[in-house]
Design an enzyme around this catalytic site. Structure first.
Site, PDB file in Angstrom:
ATOM      1  N   ARG A 150      34.066 -46.200  51.406  1.00 19.24           N
ATOM      2  CA  ARG A 150      33.997 -46.419  52.845  1.00 19.24           C
ATOM      3  C   ARG A 150      34.376 -47.873  53.129  1.00 19.24           C
ATOM      4  O   ARG A 150      34.213 -48.750  52.285  1.00 19.24           O
ATOM      5  CB  ARG A 150      32.585 -46.143  53.368  1.00 19.24           C
ATOM      6  N   LYS A 174      25.083 -44.602  52.523  1.00 16.27           N
ATOM      7  CA  LYS A 174      24.261 -44.227  53.671  1.00 16.27           C
ATOM      8  C   LYS A 174      22.879 -43.770  53.224  1.00 16.27           C
ATOM      9  O   LYS A 174      22.716 -43.073  52.234  1.00 16.27           O
ATOM     10  CB  LYS A 174      24.939 -43.096  54.455  1.00 16.27           C
ATOM     11  N   HIS A 239      39.423 -44.929  56.662  1.00 15.52           N
ATOM     12  CA  HIS A 239      38.940 -43.554  56.561  1.00 15.52           C
ATOM     13  C   HIS A 239      40.074 -42.592  56.216  1.00 15.52           C
ATOM     14  O   HIS A 239      39.865 -41.616  55.483  1.00 15.52           O
ATOM     15  CB  HIS A 239      38.267 -43.120  57.864  1.00 15.52           C
ATOM     16  N   ARG A 242      40.516 -42.820  52.575  1.00 12.17           N
ATOM     17  CA  ARG A 242      39.384 -42.129  51.922  1.00 12.17           C
ATOM     18  C   ARG A 242      39.614 -40.620  51.971  1.00 12.17           C
ATOM     19  O   ARG A 242      39.375 -39.913  50.996  1.00 12.17           O
ATOM     20  CB  ARG A 242      38.090 -42.515  52.627  1.00 12.17           C
ATOM     21  N   HIS A 265      28.264 -37.819  49.754  1.00 11.48           N
ATOM     22  CA  HIS A 265      27.785 -36.917  50.797  1.00 11.48           C
ATOM     23  C   HIS A 265      26.459 -36.289  50.383  1.00 11.48           C
ATOM     24  O   HIS A 265      26.343 -35.728  49.292  1.00 11.48           O
ATOM     25  CB  HIS A 265      28.793 -35.797  51.048  1.00 11.48           C
ATOM     26  N   TYR A 274      36.826 -31.575  53.742  1.00 11.14           N
ATOM     27  CA  TYR A 274      37.998 -32.104  53.054  1.00 11.14           C
ATOM     28  C   TYR A 274      38.798 -31.031  52.323  1.00 11.14           C
ATOM     29  O   TYR A 274      39.723 -31.345  51.593  1.00 11.14           O
ATOM     30  CB  TYR A 274      37.564 -33.175  52.052  1.00 11.14           C
TER      31      TYR A 274
END
Length: 300
Positions: A150, A174, A239, A242, A265, A274
């Protein structure tokens, strides 16, 4: 709306414009949605919990599905921004209503597009004398496309995060979740070449002033590279690289669970976004790899 909410909303809108090149009308609509939500919550949007967002959802009941979808999207992106910036330890966006609208796939790049970007970088590095900024550019793009980082993770890498003898780094993403990210030989070589120009006493791998490179500056650098490579700048961002990393790995046969781990994730459903690999290739994969193919081939 409190000064805290107002300042954070302004920062988010600035980031939105830099990251996606959103139209002025889109940014204005997002700003209006965020400020109205902040006013409804007494200036406490940035610190809102699930209960507060539930009250906000109730307030939206009389609105059209399209309006609710837009408002929810604006707030979810705002909360994701706060989490990325370390301004919230959590992301409460899941508590917002989802009126059944389809989630748009992120933009991506073809392999030919990526090749053009790297060709542009190679041409810059070949200049004599080499500009250290070009070495920095090579390290940035190698890590974005080669490891799927990221933007916030990339710019805040410590100076010695990438070791020449270790093909991975451990990142905290995150929600404070740690993950192991493989680093290619190419990326480690690019980082080593750039790090030689970073003073040993600097804290960050990509320093700028007293801190590290900002996300906005990273977006600007990539858009300039895209323009030089003949690719529309609005098609290239951290992004997008990515997403290209994820898409091209899947096209190469990568396992979805492994990709989930590399991208950081928490939910496999996020990674499944994706998987917009061509239907033709999926059919070919089944026809070539399914166990029954061998069984049928052996039958007379």
């Amino acid at each position: 709306m409190t000064g805290g909410d107002a300042a954070l909303i302004d920062r988010f809108l600035e980031m939105l414009a830099a990251e996606s090149g959103a139209a002025a009308n889109t940014i204005a609509a997002y700003g209006s949605d965020l400020r109205l939500a902040s006013t409804f919550l007494g200036g406490a949007l940035a610190t809102a919990d699930d209960a507060a967002l539930g009250r906000l959802g109730d307030e939206w009941r009389a609105l059209s599905r399209a309006s609710v979808a837009r408002k929810s999207a604006a707030l979810r992106r705002f909360f994701a921004f706060l989490a990325d910036e370390g301004l919230r330890a959590d992301d409460p966006g899941a508590a917002l209503p989802r009126p059944g609208t389809a989630r748009a796939l992120p933009k991506t790049l073809s392999r030919a597009d990526v090749d053009r970007l790297f060709a542009g970088i190679a041409e810059r590095i070949a200049r004599v004398p080499t500009d250290p900024n070009d070495l920095r550019l090579a390290a940035l793009v190698e890590l974005l496309y080669g490891s799927g980082l990221r933007a916030s993770e990339l710019v805040s890498l410590p100076r010695n995060a990438v070791a020449p003898d270790r093909p991975f780094i451990i990142l905290k993403g995150k929600g404070g979740r740690e993950r192991l990210v493989p680093i290619s030989d190419r990326a480690r070589a690019a980082v080593a070449a750039w790090r030689a120009h970073v003073a040993p006493d600097r804290q960050w791998l990509f320093p700028s002033g007293k801190g590290h490179l900002s996300r906005i500056r990273l977006y600007q650098i990539l858009k300039a590279l895209a323009a030089d490579a003949g690719i529309p700048p609005d098609r290239v961002s951290p992004h997008v690289l990515r997403h290209a990393f994820a898409t091209h790995l899947l096209e190469g046969g990568a396992d979805l669970r492994a990709l989930q781990s590399m991208l950081g994730h928490a939910d496999i459903a996020t990674t499944e976004i994706y998987t917009h690999v061509e239907s033709r290739r999926l059919v070919e994969l089944v026809n070539q790899r399914h166990p029954l193919v061998d069984v049928n081939a052996k039958r007379p």
